[in-house]
Design a protein around this motif. Sequence first.
Motif, PDB file in Angstrom:
ATOM      1  N   ALA A  28      54.215  61.569  60.273  1.00 43.16           N
ATOM      2  CA  ALA A  28      55.729  61.279  60.284  1.00 43.16           C
ATOM      3  C   ALA A  28      56.016  60.971  61.621  1.00 43.16           C
ATOM      4  O   ALA A  28      55.783  61.403  62.440  1.00 43.16           O
ATOM      5  CB  ALA A  28      56.349  62.457  59.871  1.00 43.16           C
ATOM      6  N   THR A  31      59.824  58.079  59.481  1.00 47.47           N
ATOM      7  CA  THR A  31      59.201  57.190  58.596  1.00 47.47           C
ATOM      8  C   THR A  31      57.707  57.714  58.492  1.00 47.47           C
ATOM      9  O   THR A  31      56.912  57.975  59.530  1.00 47.47           O
ATOM     10  CB  THR A  31      59.072  55.710  58.868  1.00 47.47           C
ATOM     11  OG1 THR A  31      58.442  55.393  60.054  1.00 47.47           O
ATOM     12  CG2 THR A  31      60.493  55.284  58.841  1.00 47.47           C
ATOM     13  N   VAL A  32      57.109  57.742  57.522  1.00 46.52           N
ATOM     14  CA  VAL A  32      55.484  58.116  57.291  1.00 46.52           C
ATOM     15  C   VAL A  32      54.775  56.857  57.522  1.00 46.52           C
ATOM     16  O   VAL A  32      55.010  55.655  56.798  1.00 46.52           O
ATOM     17  CB  VAL A  32      55.315  58.674  56.122  1.00 46.52           C
ATOM     18  CG1 VAL A  32      53.755  58.899  55.746  1.00 46.52           C
ATOM     19  CG2 VAL A  32      56.104  59.941  55.736  1.00 46.52           C
ATOM     20  N   ARG A  59      50.119  65.536  60.852  1.00 46.26           N
ATOM     21  CA  ARG A  59      51.152  65.669  60.023  1.00 46.26           C
ATOM     22  C   ARG A  59      52.186  64.849  60.804  1.00 46.26           C
ATOM     23  O   ARG A  59      52.836  64.023  60.057  1.00 46.26           O
ATOM     24  CB  ARG A  59      51.742  67.249  60.294  1.00 46.26           C
ATOM     25  CG  ARG A  59      51.050  68.174  59.387  1.00 46.26           C
ATOM     26  CD  ARG A  59      51.727  68.201  57.897  1.00 46.26           C
ATOM     27  NE  ARG A  59      50.578  68.886  57.041  1.00 46.26           N
ATOM     28  CZ  ARG A  59      49.747  67.985  56.355  1.00 46.26           C
ATOM     29  NH1 ARG A  59      49.640  66.624  56.601  1.00 46.26           N
ATOM     30  NH2 ARG A  59      48.918  68.388  55.738  1.00 46.26           N
ATOM     31  N   SER A  60      52.575  64.989  62.072  1.00 44.58           N
ATOM     32  CA  SER A  60      53.451  64.094  62.784  1.00 44.58           C
ATOM     33  C   SER A  60      52.869  63.551  63.986  1.00 44.58           C
ATOM     34  O   SER A  60      51.914  63.773  64.462  1.00 44.58           O
ATOM     35  CB  SER A  60      54.567  65.151  63.069  1.00 44.58           C
ATOM     36  OG  SER A  60      54.595  65.429  64.663  1.00 44.58           O
ATOM     37  N   THR A  95      48.123  59.765  57.179  1.00 42.72           N
ATOM     38  CA  THR A  95      49.515  59.363  57.658  1.00 42.72           C
ATOM     39  C   THR A  95      50.150  60.498  58.453  1.00 42.72           C
ATOM     40  O   THR A  95      49.579  61.612  58.606  1.00 42.72           O
ATOM     41  CB  THR A  95      50.390  59.292  56.320  1.00 42.72           C
ATOM     42  OG1 THR A  95      50.325  60.680  55.717  1.00 42.72           O
ATOM     43  CG2 THR A  95      49.711  58.283  55.356  1.00 42.72           C
TER      44      THR A  95
END
Lengths: 477, 477
Positions: free
Chosen positions: A248, A253-254, A128-129, A246
Amino acid sequence: MADKKLVEQITSRDQDFAQWYTDIVKKAELMDYASVKGFMVIKPAGYAIWELIQQQLDARFKETGVENVYLPLLIPESLLKKEAEHVEGFAPEVAWVTQGGTQPLPERYCIRPTSETLFCDFYAKDIRSYRDLPRVYNQWCSVVRWEKETRPFLRSREFLWQEGHTAHATLEEAQERTIRMLNVYADFCEQVLAMPVIRGQKTDKEKFAGAHETYSIEALMHDGKALQAATSHNFGDGFAKAYGVTFADKDNTVKHVFQTSWGATTRLIGAIIMVHGDDSGLVLPPKVAPTQVVVIPVAAHKPGVMEACRDVADRLGKCFRAKIDDSEKSPGFKFAEAEMRGIPVRVEIGPRDLEEGKAVLVRRDTREKYVVAIDSIEQETAALLDTIQKEMLERARAHYASHTSVARTYEEFADCIEHKPGFIKAMWCGDQACEDRLKEDFAATSRNIPFAQEHLSDTCVCCGRPAKKMVYWGRAY
Amino acid sequence: MADKKLVEQITSRDQDFAQWYTDIVKKAELMDYASVKGFMVIKPAGYAIWELIQQQLDARFKETGVENVYLPLLIPESLLKKEAEHVEGFAPEVAWVTQGGTQPLPERYCIRPTSETLFCDFYAKDIRSYRDLPRVYNQWCSVVRWEKETRPFLRSREFLWQEGHTAHATLEEAQERTIRMLNVYADFCEQVLAMPVIRGQKTDKEKFAGAHETYSIEALMHDGKALQAATSHNFGDGFAKAYGVTFADKDNTVKHVFQTSWGATTRLIGAIIMVHGDDSGLVLPPKVAPTQVVVIPVAAHKPGVMEACRDVADRLGKCFRAKIDDSEKSPGFKFAEAEMRGIPVRVEIGPRDLEEGKAVLVRRDTREKYVVAIDSIEQETAALLDTIQKEMLERARAHYASHTSVARTYEEFADCIEHKPGFIKAMWCGDQACEDRLKEDFAATSRNIPFAQEHLSDTCVCCGRPAKKMVYWGRAY
């Protein structure tokens, strides 16, 4: 003297290398063909080598932060197809499952030939991040590739391997991991398998399907043919874009992740055979020898001999992978069998040795004999195993050095191919047409563009135009 | 105090056991569903438990003379079909490969659901004489069974396991091996997984397809449902006759071998969760805890705290699987996370502890806290891990004892099913009709006929006719 019954049945290595290889595989009981065409049975003596490879490679992986996982065996066709180059590379050689239980499947599944697509699919959900990065995962498993021609350990429809798959926030970090793992393999091959390797980058022609850059380590077999011992790929963000992986980033920004993969297989067992074996059978580096020392009684019926051998075997068993051969075969037969199986050190103890408190240590690799005091047999054996490990690498290095030639022109290249089996170092213009021609004319392929570049000449060995890189070339397994 | 953010998201175990189980699997990051339906991804925290199970079980196998091998993933349909009962049992749940590469296959191959047929095929070629016996082989691999309903670790279309397959000269020797391996599993479950089990024989109805006799170990989950933790089968010479596995005996006559097989799977991870877990998450027995001790700094910004924690973590890391949580999360969050992951011992060190040269050890299983001198933290931790391992087994034993009832009549059986979740001990006439009825009426199955027989009454719990055996019954996973 080693008994001839066992060794007579091996073809001479210099006479027919391919048959010699097959003979060793069979006589040392490493594997057998299954009645499932193109598949193999890895027998205890072969699997034990694989277990030692696994343990030591896995420990080295974990030191760099790798975590092991397990992903599914099957890949839905739609998932395989998302990355165009990748599917083009693998689709012709996969096995397709079309029925599960009593029902036909709504969609075909292929048995994994490699798991990039599954890892991408998993990472797309799992990451996720930036806090989730890097992901440095690996799995030990088997894969299936429907090869037409097969050879024990070198090429079969199923083989065992590990495949590492990582995801990173930046291209630089992915590149760093790609090279780091290549170095782990290279170091493992040299320090554990006693097999020197050349580290370098694959040409575009020889790249992995879907990779941004592929790196390899290349080893030289005794017959002068090359063997790709492991590969490490930097995918850039190509797969991530195809599969929507992807994260974050810190700036909210992704972004797409950058990925790598790297693998080594049961081929390494084939490499061990072909680098170190001789006309008496397998020669195993001590670090991957399932049995490092075998104690063989001589005149076992004489008083005290068997007891002394058992005692020595017990003592050695506390320090090494040691065993006693107390079967009813003749000593000569046991010697030959220990040689065939590549056991690095054998200990012979007979009545006269016993009287003098001595034992005879015999090296498998050089057959040198050493008379040592039984009292210090652990230390003597430890020192000898170290020496063997070290000298096996030195000999393999010397073989590599004496079987690497330089070619500056097409004619020199032709001459090397004809008369000097081994690696050929030669300059290359960077054009795939030249690779194609050398392959067509000589069945020689670019092995890799080594990190250690040399300037051999100004012009391409094939076309004579300005050269860009030095390349290792050779015929390969 | 443990932070509530993590734990709030877990369903209470007593409220909804199934949901609680799924929550733990997810929150402790043990596995995830793959987008391949019915298949799972075993994540690092789950796979690390499996690695510890593998290592310790494999070492116990090898102590009994087991050798590891690897056999093919695929089974030709004609090979699967040679043993009638076996194919009948497995054919409905296998996945079929019909295409290899670009060509349809001349014969369908199934992905192994188990490998008896492959081992028989191999042994038929590999075994010649009594000198080749016994063969005591095992493989670690994955198998595929096309299940309709799946649950994490307990039932999935692919799972990891080991399957041992042995061949012997006599039925007695095969029987001895069958029971020996059952005892290896039982001892492993008790001593390593802290999970008591019942050793016994399966009824004919519950036997493995093609087996002469099947034995199992049965464990009791916290909710009172049973789980078959491992099985061991004696095949007699049935498979050998179907596949032509023969040997020349000492008397020069050709005989069929007697075979066994035995297996344990990634289900064991599900069992660990369901035997030991609580409302704060996983509780791992120290012997299979990937992290045994985590050091968590309290008021990490205060002078000396972080340094002291790092030093303690380094020292502990030399003796145990230890790590430090030096992330930027709050201590409360870290406590909750360590609890969720089931880490057996956490070490808290704050400024006041440090002043006094003390640390606080907190047990995961009971949450008891112990203030100990930092100087002797290795010894204190070692003793505490031993205590935890021992007391987890004792508690599981007590739970088993308090959740095992006796039923002498059909009405008592009904009452137990209704009011006393757990094992039901009851006499049985030996007739499958009674098993069928109890299954039909109560969804309860015969777990096994325990080696430790008791005489509870003279008559069958179901039909009232004379009883032959005491049986453990229960609802099962």
